[in-house]
Write a protein that holds these residues in place. Structure first.
Motif, short mmCIF file in Angstrom:
data_model
loop_
_atom_site.label_atom_id
_atom_site.label_comp_id
_atom_site.label_asym_id
_atom_site.label_seq_id
_atom_site.Cartn_x
_atom_site.Cartn_y
_atom_site.Cartn_z
N SER A 119 0.84 -1.20 0.00
CA SER A 119 0.00 0.00 0.00
C SER A 119 0.87 1.25 0.00
CB SER A 119 -0.93 0.01 1.21
OG SER A 119 -0.19 0.07 2.42
N LEU A 120 0.26 2.38 -0.35
CA LEU A 120 0.98 3.65 -0.41
C LEU A 120 -0.04 4.77 -0.16
CD1 LEU A 120 3.74 5.07 -1.13
CD2 LEU A 120 2.85 5.25 -3.47
N TYR A 121 0.38 5.78 0.61
CA TYR A 121 -0.47 6.93 0.89
C TYR A 121 -0.06 8.12 0.04
CZ TYR A 121 -2.01 4.37 5.05
OH TYR A 121 -2.54 3.42 5.90
N GLY A 122 -1.00 9.04 -0.17
CA GLY A 122 -0.71 10.28 -0.88
C GLY A 122 -1.33 11.46 -0.16
N VAL A 123 -0.59 12.53 0.03
CA VAL A 123 -1.11 13.73 0.67
C VAL A 123 -1.72 14.67 -0.37
CG1 VAL A 123 -0.49 15.81 2.00
CG2 VAL A 123 0.53 13.59 2.57
N ASN A 124 -1.05 14.85 -1.49
CA ASN A 124 -1.57 15.70 -2.58
C ASN A 124 -2.19 14.86 -3.69
OD1 ASN A 124 -0.83 18.33 -1.63
ND2 ASN A 124 1.30 17.84 -2.11
N ASP A 125 -1.47 13.84 -4.13
CA ASP A 125 -1.96 13.07 -5.26
C ASP A 125 -1.23 11.74 -5.39
OD1 ASP A 125 0.55 13.92 -6.57
OD2 ASP A 125 -0.50 15.82 -6.85
N LEU A 126 -1.82 10.86 -6.18
CA LEU A 126 -1.22 9.59 -6.59
C LEU A 126 -1.10 9.60 -8.10
CD1 LEU A 126 -3.44 7.13 -4.50
CD2 LEU A 126 -1.03 7.64 -4.02
N PHE A 127 -0.03 9.00 -8.62
CA PHE A 127 0.09 8.80 -10.06
C PHE A 127 0.16 7.31 -10.32
CE2 PHE A 127 2.73 7.82 -13.74
CZ PHE A 127 2.03 8.48 -14.74
N ILE A 128 -0.65 6.85 -11.28
CA ILE A 128 -0.66 5.43 -11.68
C ILE A 128 -0.40 5.39 -13.18
CG2 ILE A 128 -1.99 3.30 -11.78
CD1 ILE A 128 -3.35 5.81 -9.46
N GLY A 129 0.71 4.77 -13.59
CA GLY A 129 1.01 4.73 -15.01
C GLY A 129 2.35 4.07 -15.29
N ARG A 130 3.01 4.49 -16.36
CA ARG A 130 4.30 3.95 -16.75
C ARG A 130 5.43 4.83 -16.24
NH1 ARG A 130 4.04 0.07 -21.07
NH2 ARG A 130 6.32 -0.08 -20.98
N ARG A 131 6.56 4.20 -15.97
CA ARG A 131 7.73 4.93 -15.51
C ARG A 131 8.24 5.89 -16.59
NH1 ARG A 131 11.43 3.36 -11.67
NH2 ARG A 131 10.61 1.24 -11.69
N THR A 132 8.09 5.51 -17.83
CA THR A 132 8.54 6.34 -18.95
C THR A 132 7.35 7.03 -19.59
OG1 THR A 132 8.29 4.54 -20.52
CG2 THR A 132 10.39 4.69 -19.36
N HIS A 133 7.56 7.67 -20.73
CA HIS A 133 6.46 8.36 -21.42
C HIS A 133 5.69 7.42 -22.35
CE1 HIS A 133 7.47 12.32 -19.94
NE2 HIS A 133 8.74 12.08 -20.22
N VAL A 134 5.99 6.12 -22.28
CA VAL A 134 5.24 5.15 -23.08
C VAL A 134 3.83 5.03 -22.50
CG1 VAL A 134 5.17 2.75 -23.84
CG2 VAL A 134 7.37 3.91 -23.58
N SER A 135 2.85 4.79 -23.34
CA SER A 135 1.46 4.71 -22.89
C SER A 135 1.26 3.60 -21.87
CB SER A 135 0.53 4.48 -24.08
OG SER A 135 0.56 5.59 -24.96
N ALA A 136 0.42 3.88 -20.89
CA ALA A 136 0.06 2.89 -19.88
C ALA A 136 -1.20 2.16 -20.33
CB ALA A 136 -0.19 3.59 -18.54
N ARG A 137 -1.24 0.84 -20.11
CA ARG A 137 -2.42 0.04 -20.46
C ARG A 137 -2.98 -0.58 -19.19
NH1 ARG A 137 -2.93 -1.20 -26.06
NH2 ARG A 137 -4.83 -2.26 -25.36
N TYR A 138 -4.30 -0.51 -19.03
CA TYR A 138 -4.92 -1.00 -17.81
C TYR A 138 -6.43 -1.08 -18.01
CZ TYR A 138 -5.59 4.01 -17.64
OH TYR A 138 -5.92 5.30 -17.99
N GLN A 139 -7.08 -1.72 -17.05
CA GLN A 139 -8.54 -1.73 -16.99
C GLN A 139 -8.98 -0.88 -15.80
OE1 GLN A 139 -11.22 -5.36 -17.45
NE2 GLN A 139 -11.43 -4.98 -15.25
N LEU A 140 -9.91 0.03 -16.05
CA LEU A 140 -10.41 0.93 -15.02
C LEU A 140 -11.82 0.49 -14.63
CD1 LEU A 140 -9.21 3.58 -13.78
CD2 LEU A 140 -10.67 4.83 -15.37
N GLU A 141 -12.12 0.53 -13.33
CA GLU A 141 -13.47 0.16 -12.88
C GLU A 141 -13.92 1.12 -11.79
OE1 GLU A 141 -15.92 -3.40 -10.59
OE2 GLU A 141 -13.99 -3.86 -11.54
N LEU A 142 -15.11 1.69 -11.98
CA LEU A 142 -15.70 2.58 -10.98
C LEU A 142 -17.20 2.37 -10.97
CD1 LEU A 142 -15.19 4.98 -8.98
CD2 LEU A 142 -15.81 6.50 -10.86
#
Length: 328
Positions: free
Chosen positions: A162-185
């Motif tokens: 787990s990880l906490y964020g005070v201002n924000d969290l970023f979820i993606g790729r380490r580089t500028h390559v596109s991130a691929r994922y499934q989002l559910e809300l």
């Protein structure tokens, strides 16, 4: 909070390396650092001045805090692995980023943000000066100072991390390559390819979230769809958006988070509809990674402290079970 607290706890002073110290680590000596900076046409005297003022502030803080109780000085890089005592009081010798990156590792211990150089730093999270510590800290120990609650974000992976964020969290790729994922809300799923997802807290609403909203034309379309789904939630969301866009931001203890998808790319296999929304304690955001490598999750801009987020890992993002406590 009892008056005996001062004898039971430690005072933890968090400090950081100055730009000059970081340059010396990189180039071995001040002279070599000066040669590098001046070769680039920059003013090296500014580095020296900043370093002098910060060292002076640290020395003054140590003198004042040592006279109050047990003091431990802690460098910024050791904060993630440090075990804070339940009765500790934490003093952070700014900037704002150091306050945020310390707050997420605390468990509701009071944090005092101190501006070491008011002529250099504005310090939204640094309301106090070093010279005030002698009077301020005893008042905090006696429970005589107001404390402002701060809502935190939390991401939990299905492998237990787990990880906490005070201002924000970023979820993606380490580089500028596109991130691929499934989002559910809220039961709605979507395959996406994007530059990553940003989850912002109330405190972070005037930062990354504000900049994203300024250029997110897709949010208007999504808000219209939300209008038909839940008019009450949409009205509140639009009011929040208007406040953030106008620069007012959200309350630091705002009971919800906002997520935004950066540069979503629609294709035959990916969509760009679920690009913005609210996250609450009853309505978390779930993200399943489809990235074979370099998938990461980090918070508050600290890329060195991250969770790996590669294929098959599922992340659940919601409000943290704890809050930050800033002395004001």
């Amino acid at each position: 909070m009892s008056s005996s607290r001062g004898s039971e706890n430690k005072i933890i002073l968090i400090k950081r390396k100055t730009r000059l110290e970081e340059l010396v680590v990189r180039y071995n000596t001040i002279q070599q650092a000066q040669f590098y900076i001046e070769r680039l046409g920059a003013d090296f005297s500014d580095y020296l001045s900043e370093d002098f003022q910060y060292r002076k502030a640290v020395e003054t803080a140590v003198t004042q805090l040592s006279a109050i109780g047990r003091l431990q000085v802690l460098e910024r890089q050791h904060v993630p692995n440090f075990i804070f005592g339940a009765q500790d009081t934490v003093v952070v010798l700014g900037q704002d980023g150091l306050v945020a990156n310390t707050l997420k590792y605390l468990h509701e211990q009071p944090l005092i943000g101190v501006n070491p150089d008011p002529l250099r730093w504005d310090g939204v999270l640094l309301p106090f000066r070093v010279k005030e510590l002698g009077q301020l800290v005893p008042e905090v120990l006696r429970g005589q100072r107001q404390v402002r609650e701060v809502s935190l974000a939390k991401v939990e992976l299905n492998d237990g991390q787990s990880l906490y964020g005070v201002n924000d969290l970023f979820i993606g790729r380490r580089t500028h390559v596109s991130a691929r994922y499934q989002l559910e809300l809220n039961g709605v799923q979507e395959q996406q390819s994007s530059s990553g997802i940003i989850v912002s807290t109330g405190m972070g609403s005037t930062g990354w979230l504000k900049s994203v909203l300024a250029g997110a034309a897709g949010i208007v379309s999504r808000a219209a769809q939300m209008q038909t789904e839940d008019a009450e939630r949409t009205a509140a969301a639009l009011a929040d958006i208007a406040g953030v866009s106008a620069g007012r931001g959200l309350a630091w203890d705002h009971p919800e988070l906002y997520f935004t998808v950066r540069e979503p790319f629609p294709s035959r296999t990916t969509s760009a509809e679920l690009v913005f929304g609210r996250i609450s304690s009853k309505l978390p955001l779930r993200i399943t990674s489809q990235m074979p490598e370099d998938g990461v999750i980090f918070s508050d801009g600290v890329e060195s402290d991250y969770l790996e987020f590669n294929s098959g890992v599922e992340a659940t993002v919601g409000l943290a079970e704890k809050t930050g406590r800033l002395v004001v």
